[in-house]
Write a protein that holds these residues in place. Structure first.
Motif, PDB file in Angstrom:
ATOM      1  N   SER A  44      46.349  85.844  34.477  1.00 39.77           N
ATOM      2  CA  SER A  44      45.601  84.830  35.235  1.00 39.77           C
ATOM      3  C   SER A  44      44.928  83.843  34.299  1.00 39.77           C
ATOM      4  O   SER A  44      44.941  82.633  34.541  1.00 39.77           O
ATOM      5  N   ALA A  45      44.325  84.366  33.237  1.00 41.49           N
ATOM      6  CA  ALA A  45      43.668  83.499  32.254  1.00 41.49           C
ATOM      7  C   ALA A  45      44.678  82.543  31.630  1.00 41.49           C
ATOM      8  O   ALA A  45      44.416  81.353  31.482  1.00 41.49           O
ATOM      9  N   ARG A  46      45.829  83.061  31.263  1.00 43.77           N
ATOM     10  CA  ARG A  46      46.877  82.229  30.656  1.00 43.77           C
ATOM     11  C   ARG A  46      47.293  81.102  31.607  1.00 43.77           C
ATOM     12  O   ARG A  46      47.399  79.947  31.218  1.00 43.77           O
ATOM     13  N   ALA A  47      47.493  81.442  32.884  1.00 44.21           N
ATOM     14  CA  ALA A  47      47.907  80.442  33.876  1.00 44.21           C
ATOM     15  C   ALA A  47      46.843  79.353  34.024  1.00 44.21           C
ATOM     16  O   ALA A  47      47.167  78.167  34.113  1.00 44.21           O
ATOM     17  N   MET A  48      45.580  79.754  34.024  1.00 45.63           N
ATOM     18  CA  MET A  48      44.507  78.766  34.180  1.00 45.63           C
ATOM     19  C   MET A  48      44.355  77.894  32.940  1.00 45.63           C
ATOM     20  O   MET A  48      44.118  76.683  33.053  1.00 45.63           O
ATOM     21  N   VAL A  49      44.502  78.473  31.763  1.00 47.74           N
ATOM     22  CA  VAL A  49      44.464  77.681  30.532  1.00 47.74           C
ATOM     23  C   VAL A  49      45.618  76.681  30.534  1.00 47.74           C
ATOM     24  O   VAL A  49      45.435  75.497  30.236  1.00 47.74           O
ATOM     25  N   GLU A  50      46.806  77.149  30.897  1.00 49.32           N
ATOM     26  CA  GLU A  50      47.975  76.265  30.951  1.00 49.32           C
ATOM     27  C   GLU A  50      47.803  75.150  31.972  1.00 49.32           C
ATOM     28  O   GLU A  50      48.382  74.078  31.830  1.00 49.32           O
ATOM     29  N   ALA A  51      46.997  75.397  33.005  1.00 47.66           N
ATOM     30  CA  ALA A  51      46.734  74.379  34.034  1.00 47.66           C
ATOM     31  C   ALA A  51      45.577  73.468  33.636  1.00 47.66           C
ATOM     32  O   ALA A  51      45.181  72.595  34.394  1.00 47.66           O
ATOM     33  N   GLY A  52      45.009  73.688  32.436  1.00 46.79           N
ATOM     34  CA  GLY A  52      43.994  72.779  31.927  1.00 46.79           C
ATOM     35  C   GLY A  52      42.559  73.243  32.016  1.00 46.79           C
ATOM     36  O   GLY A  52      41.653  72.518  31.606  1.00 46.79           O
ATOM     37  N   ALA A  53      42.300  74.416  32.553  1.00 46.77           N
ATOM     38  CA  ALA A  53      40.919  74.892  32.708  1.00 46.77           C
ATOM     39  C   ALA A  53      40.363  75.439  31.392  1.00 46.77           C
ATOM     40  O   ALA A  53      41.104  75.891  30.527  1.00 46.77           O
ATOM     41  N   ARG A  54      39.069  75.401  31.267  1.00 45.40           N
ATOM     42  CA  ARG A  54      38.359  76.145  30.229  1.00 45.40           C
ATOM     43  C   ARG A  54      38.078  77.495  30.878  1.00 45.40           C
ATOM     44  O   ARG A  54      37.527  77.563  31.978  1.00 45.40           O
ATOM     45  N   VAL A  55      38.477  78.588  30.226  1.00 47.10           N
ATOM     46  CA  VAL A  55      38.438  79.898  30.860  1.00 47.10           C
ATOM     47  C   VAL A  55      37.563  80.860  30.058  1.00 47.10           C
ATOM     48  O   VAL A  55      37.761  81.033  28.860  1.00 47.10           O
ATOM     49  N   VAL A  56      36.608  81.470  30.741  1.00 47.64           N
ATOM     50  CA  VAL A  56      35.789  82.514  30.151  1.00 47.64           C
ATOM     51  C   VAL A  56      36.470  83.836  30.472  1.00 47.64           C
ATOM     52  O   VAL A  56      36.578  84.218  31.633  1.00 47.64           O
ATOM     53  N   LEU A  57      36.967  84.497  29.429  1.00 48.40           N
ATOM     54  CA  LEU A  57      37.627  85.790  29.588  1.00 48.40           C
ATOM     55  C   LEU A  57      36.565  86.875  29.471  1.00 48.40           C
ATOM     56  O   LEU A  57      35.856  86.945  28.468  1.00 48.40           O
ATOM     57  N   ILE A  58      36.447  87.685  30.498  1.00 50.68           N
ATOM     58  CA  ILE A  58      35.405  88.717  30.549  1.00 50.68           C
ATOM     59  C   ILE A  58      36.061  90.096  30.489  1.00 50.68           C
ATOM     60  O   ILE A  58      36.982  90.390  31.259  1.00 50.68           O
TER      61      ILE A  58
END
Length: 109
Positions: A44-58
């Motif tokens: 999920s994190a990878r998909a959101m990063v690829e879509a341009g989001a800044r992602v906080v991985l917890i």
């Protein structure tokens, strides 16, 4: 970001069957994902990063979390947090905002 449904489709269609009209539909957004050091959380994190989001991985596993963030790049930010700890859960969004260096709303996943 603009998402659109293919013509003549059911309005209850799941998002993964929708088409995206921009290359980075989450650009400028911040997301927080729990369990993000591996498995579905990491995917999920990878998909959101690829879509341009800044992602906080917890995750509570610092080593795995750091490795995942290194793979995903500068848009991935680690936050070590144990969701089995009530106090840590209560501060999740505050800590995620701090980790992402933003006052924007964080979309938790």
């Amino acid at each position: 970001a603009v998402w659109s449904r293919p013509a003549n489709t059911d309005p209850n269609v799941l998002p993964h069957t929708m088409t995206q009209n921009t290359p980075f539909p989450l650009q400028g957004q911040v997301a927080a994902i729990t369990g993000a050091a591996s498995g579905i959380g990491l995917a999920s994190a990878r998909a959101m990063v690829e879509a341009g989001a800044r992602v906080v991985l917890i995750d509570r596993d610092r080593t795995a979390l750091d490795k995942s963030c290194a793979i995903l790049g500068s848009q991935a930010v680690p936050l070590v947090l144990d969701l089995l700890d009530r106090d840590q859960c209560a501060s999740l969004l505050t800590q995620a905002r701090q980790a992402a260096d933003t006052e924007r709303d964080v979309k938790a996943q």
